[in-house]
Motif scaffolding. Structure first.
Motif, PDB file in Angstrom:
ATOM      1  N   GLU A 176       0.854  -1.191   0.000  1.00 17.45           N
ATOM      2  CA  GLU A 176       0.000   0.000   0.000  1.00 17.45           C
ATOM      3  C   GLU A 176       0.889   1.240   0.000  1.00 17.45           C
ATOM      4  N   PRO A 177       1.437   1.596  -1.161  1.00 16.71           N
ATOM      5  CA  PRO A 177       2.379   2.726  -1.224  1.00 16.71           C
ATOM      6  C   PRO A 177       1.699   4.059  -0.953  1.00 16.71           C
ATOM      7  N   THR A 178       2.472   4.970  -0.423  1.00 20.46           N
ATOM      8  CA  THR A 178       2.010   6.321  -0.114  1.00 20.46           C
ATOM      9  C   THR A 178       2.700   7.298  -1.049  1.00 20.46           C
ATOM     10  N   PRO A 179       1.974   8.258  -1.638  1.00 18.00           N
ATOM     11  CA  PRO A 179       2.627   9.260  -2.479  1.00 18.00           C
ATOM     12  C   PRO A 179       3.730   9.966  -1.674  1.00 18.00           C
ATOM     13  N   PRO A 180       4.849  10.299  -2.334  1.00 17.03           N
ATOM     14  CA  PRO A 180       5.082  10.325  -3.781  1.00 17.03           C
ATOM     15  C   PRO A 180       5.711   9.061  -4.350  1.00 17.03           C
ATOM     16  N   PHE A 181       5.717   7.942  -3.611  1.00 14.78           N
ATOM     17  CA  PHE A 181       6.323   6.719  -4.108  1.00 14.78           C
ATOM     18  C   PHE A 181       5.397   6.051  -5.126  1.00 14.78           C
ATOM     19  N   GLY A 203      14.143   0.678  -3.184  1.00 14.26           N
ATOM     20  CA  GLY A 203      13.307   1.850  -3.344  1.00 14.26           C
ATOM     21  C   GLY A 203      12.033   1.840  -2.525  1.00 14.26           C
ATOM     22  N   VAL A 204      11.796   0.776  -1.736  1.00 21.35           N
ATOM     23  CA  VAL A 204      10.619   0.726  -0.869  1.00 21.35           C
ATOM     24  C   VAL A 204      11.004   1.325   0.481  1.00 21.35           C
ATOM     25  N   PRO A 205      10.308   2.340   0.961  1.00 17.60           N
ATOM     26  CA  PRO A 205      10.737   3.029   2.175  1.00 17.60           C
ATOM     27  C   PRO A 205      10.205   2.395   3.443  1.00 17.60           C
ATOM     28  N   THR A 206      10.918   2.599   4.534  1.00 11.42           N
ATOM     29  CA  THR A 206      10.340   2.406   5.856  1.00 11.42           C
ATOM     30  C   THR A 206       9.477   3.626   6.166  1.00 11.42           C
ATOM     31  N   ASN A 207       8.771   3.601   7.283  1.00 15.16           N
ATOM     32  CA  ASN A 207       7.947   4.760   7.635  1.00 15.16           C
ATOM     33  C   ASN A 207       8.802   5.993   7.904  1.00 15.16           C
ATOM     34  N   ALA A 208       9.999   5.787   8.471  1.00 16.87           N
ATOM     35  CA  ALA A 208      10.888   6.927   8.707  1.00 16.87           C
ATOM     36  C   ALA A 208      11.365   7.523   7.385  1.00 16.87           C
ATOM     37  N   GLN A 209      11.714   6.668   6.421  1.00 12.36           N
ATOM     38  CA  GLN A 209      12.153   7.164   5.114  1.00 12.36           C
ATOM     39  C   GLN A 209      11.006   7.829   4.362  1.00 12.36           C
ATOM     40  N   LEU A 210       9.813   7.301   4.517  1.00  9.61           N
ATOM     41  CA  LEU A 210       8.639   7.929   3.913  1.00  9.61           C
ATOM     42  C   LEU A 210       8.388   9.310   4.523  1.00  9.61           C
ATOM     43  N   THR A 211       8.515   9.399   5.838  1.00 11.24           N
ATOM     44  CA  THR A 211       8.251  10.669   6.515  1.00 11.24           C
ATOM     45  C   THR A 211       9.263  11.732   6.120  1.00 11.24           C
ATOM     46  N   ILE A 212      10.547  11.368   6.062  1.00 11.24           N
ATOM     47  CA  ILE A 212      11.558  12.361   5.696  1.00 11.24           C
ATOM     48  C   ILE A 212      11.361  12.823   4.262  1.00 11.24           C
ATOM     49  N   THR A 213      10.845  11.951   3.403  1.00 11.30           N
ATOM     50  CA  THR A 213      10.543  12.358   2.024  1.00 11.30           C
ATOM     51  C   THR A 213       9.396  13.358   1.995  1.00 11.30           C
ATOM     52  N   LEU A 214       8.361  13.117   2.804  1.00 10.99           N
ATOM     53  CA  LEU A 214       7.238  14.047   2.870  1.00 10.99           C
ATOM     54  C   LEU A 214       7.670  15.402   3.425  1.00 10.99           C
ATOM     55  N   LEU A 215       8.550  15.393   4.421  1.00 11.75           N
ATOM     56  CA  LEU A 215       9.052  16.651   4.964  1.00 11.75           C
ATOM     57  C   LEU A 215       9.892  17.397   3.925  1.00 11.75           C
ATOM     58  N   ARG A 216      10.592  16.647   3.084  1.00  9.45           N
ATOM     59  CA  ARG A 216      11.414  17.280   2.049  1.00  9.45           C
ATOM     60  C   ARG A 216      10.557  17.884   0.938  1.00  9.45           C
ATOM     61  N   ILE A 217       9.338  17.369   0.772  1.00  9.14           N
ATOM     62  CA  ILE A 217       8.435  17.990  -0.201  1.00  9.14           C
ATOM     63  C   ILE A 217       8.132  19.423   0.226  1.00  9.14           C
ATOM     64  N   GLY A 218       7.868  19.614   1.523  1.00  8.14           N
ATOM     65  CA  GLY A 218       7.653  20.966   2.013  1.00  8.14           C
ATOM     66  C   GLY A 218       8.900  21.824   1.885  1.00  8.14           C
ATOM     67  N   GLU A 219      10.068  21.211   2.141  1.00  6.63           N
ATOM     68  CA  GLU A 219      11.315  21.956   2.019  1.00  6.63           C
ATOM     69  C   GLU A 219      11.558  22.386   0.575  1.00  6.63           C
ATOM     70  N   ALA A 220      11.300  21.486  -0.369  1.00  2.42           N
ATOM     71  CA  ALA A 220      11.539  21.796  -1.775  1.00  2.42           C
ATOM     72  C   ALA A 220      10.610  22.889  -2.282  1.00  2.42           C
ATOM     73  N   ASN A 221       9.421  23.012  -1.685  1.00  4.60           N
ATOM     74  CA  ASN A 221       8.449  24.021  -2.123  1.00  4.60           C
ATOM     75  C   ASN A 221       8.430  25.249  -1.218  1.00  4.60           C
ATOM     76  N   HIS A 222       9.428  25.377  -0.330  1.00  2.00           N
ATOM     77  CA  HIS A 222       9.515  26.521   0.584  1.00  2.00           C
ATOM     78  C   HIS A 222       8.247  26.649   1.420  1.00  2.00           C
ATOM     79  N   ALA A 223       7.647  25.494   1.767  1.00  2.00           N
ATOM     80  CA  ALA A 223       6.419  25.485   2.570  1.00  2.00           C
ATOM     81  C   ALA A 223       6.533  24.376   3.605  1.00  2.00           C
ATOM     82  N   PRO A 224       7.239  24.621   4.710  1.00  4.05           N
ATOM     83  CA  PRO A 224       7.408  23.572   5.725  1.00  4.05           C
ATOM     84  C   PRO A 224       6.070  23.082   6.257  1.00  4.05           C
ATOM     85  N   LEU A 225       5.978  21.766   6.436  1.00  2.00           N
ATOM     86  CA  LEU A 225       4.723  21.160   6.887  1.00  2.00           C
ATOM     87  C   LEU A 225       4.451  21.515   8.344  1.00  2.00           C
TER      88      LEU A 225
END
Length: 477
Positions: A329-334, A425-447
């Motif tokens: 059950e993958p979570t975006p953006p994976f 390329g399959v993440p753990t929950n920690a790797q998934l979370t850091i990716t989601l936090l980086r989405i906010g970083e990349a868009n200059h919009a921290p979560l």
């Protein structure tokens, strides 16, 4: 020309640990974001699902998505394809799980960072965190699996259970059980609707059905809090039993007035347990004084030394479970279907081979393996010595996330030629979370951080949808 600054490799030798098992002598430098980002950074920068983060004003220096606002005023969803409650659940557990992060000079395995270090330092807090993760992932998952077994055996859904029963005994009659189980496993992996459902209708242990994903059904203010409280109480109960056992405590031997006063004070639990155990030994008439006991220090040292690999093993086990869950059950953006189809492709050869393997051949193979494992110690021991001498890193090849076979390479080349092993390329929950936090970083919009609520959860039943009702033990209309 810009001068090169001081790096860690200038001060310390490049370690040989963590090298690819197929090339143990090869040394590589970790690349910077400009030279080539990790998969986590790349997904964060190329995230296309439209959420509040991706739709933020690109010209703004920093976008405030509601850091000081109540949850109901925060844009939904913050990350496209992921409800805010799911996002906050991941971030909240990430904050409890991650204690310390170190930089590595070598490319991370599988293109994802946030892996558990082989020489991770032990601490009681980390052990507690790993046991809580074990309960929230594997424990709750196994309880859900057992509830599904009970649901099938109950015959409450007569038609559904009758179909399962008929399929099983027909396969048994024609020696087709292994192909049936293989085909069922492929269906569970490749077809998500086949995994819907859990147990039958019963009264929640908490007295009210306030949550759907917990064992007790306790109410919660935000999704996942009930399971987190269960995990915390699970560890507390284990600690209470251990301390009570060490101190020789027995509820029948305590006066009623002392039971209440003992809970009011909060002494050091470890000192309390050791002191009570020593007092009990002295009261029992043991002549050996604690100061002259030569077994105390060696046993304490052995326990604290062995706790680190135990903690590491729990973390690796939980990480592997989370990877399988995120592959199914993958979570975006994976990617949505890539990893699930790859897992199904791995099981497909087992299904094809099982058609030509009779029950006699299967039992002969199992009994031979059991006999060889019991009586073949001289051969096994010499084989391990030869492997350790000629291939020192052979154990690395057995790690599931690094396992590569020619058959899998052939099958995965049909799906995606860039991936060559099962969980790459399959993440753990920690790797998934850091990716989601980086989405906010990349868009200059921290979560925004997960909301905190000091008020107790409402003692009301959670909303029950049609999907929940169909999974409680009733046939489809």
């Amino acid at each position: 020309m810009a001068k090169r600054g001081v790096h860690y490799e200038d001060l310390l030798p490049v370690p040989t640990e963590g090298m690819a098992p197929t090339e143990p002598d090869k040394k590589e430098r970790s690349t910077s974001m400009a030279e080539g980002p990790t998969l986590s950074h790349a997904l964060a920068q190329n995230h296309t699902d439209h959420g509040a983060v991706s739709l933020s004003d690109e010209g703004a220096e920093v976008v405030d998505l509601g850091w000081n606002e109540p949850p109901e005023k925060i844009p939904k969803p913050l990350v496209g394809g992921l409800p805010n409650e799911e996002l906050w659940l991941l971030v909240r557990r990430f904050n409890k799980q991650v204690y310390h992060v170190k930089e590595t000079l070598h490319p991370p395995p599988g293109g994802l960072d946030m892996y558990i270090a082989d020489e991770e330092e032990f601490s009681p807090d980390k052990l507690r965190s790993n046991i809580e993760r074990l309960y929230m992932t594997i424990g709750v998952g196994l309880m859900g699996f057992w509830k599904h077994i009970v649901r099938l055996r109950s015959w409450r859904e007569t038609r559904r259970t009758a179909w399962f029963c008929t399929a099983y005994f027909l396969a048994w009659m024609f020696d087709f059980l292994v192909p049936l189980f293989s085909l069922a496993l492929i269906a569970l992996i490749a077809y998500p609707p086949s995994r819907d459902g859990s147990g039958g209708v019963q009264k929640p242990k908490a007295g009210v059905l306030g949550s759907h994903d917990s064992a007790t059904g306790a109410p919660e203010n935000h999704k996942g809090e009930a399971v987190e409280n269960e995990a915390s109480n699970f560890v507390n109960s284990i600690a209470a039993v251990a301390i009570s056992s060490a101190s020789g405590k027995h509820p029948q031997n305590e006066p009623d007035d002392e039971k209440g006063t003992a809970q009011d004070s909060v002494p050091d639990p470890t000192a309390l347990a050791v002191g009570a155990a020593n007092a009990k030994d002295k009261a029992d008439g043991k002549s050996t004084s604690a100061t002259h006991d030569k077994t105390k220090v060696p046993m304490e040292t052995a326990m604290w030394t062995k706790m680190r690999p135990v903690m590491h093993g729990l973390g690796v086990l939980t990480d592997t479970w989370e990877r399988f869950a995120n592959a199914l059950e993958p979570t975006p953006p994976f990617p949505k279907d890539l990893h699930r189809l790859r897992l199904a492709a791995v099981v497909l050869p087992m299904f094809a081979g099982s058609i030509f393997i009779s029950s006699y051949m299967f039992m002969k193979g199992v009994t031979f393996g059991a006999g060889f494992g019991f009586f073949g110690d001289p051969i096994i021991r010499r084989g391990l010595e030869w492997l350790n001498k000629n291939y020192p890193n052979w154990m690395k090849l057995l790690e599931l996330r690094k396992y590569v076979s020619s058959l899998l390479r052939t099958l995965s080349s049909i799906i995606n030629p860039l991936h060559s092993n099962i969980l790459r390329g399959v993440p753990t929950n920690a790797q998934l979370t850091i990716t989601l936090l980086r989405i906010g970083e990349a868009n200059h919009a921290p979560l925004p951080p997960p909301p905190r609520t000091s008020a107790p959860p409402p003692q009301e039943s959670a909303e029950v949808s049609e999907k929940n009702l169909r999974a409680t033990g009733a046939d489809y209309p």
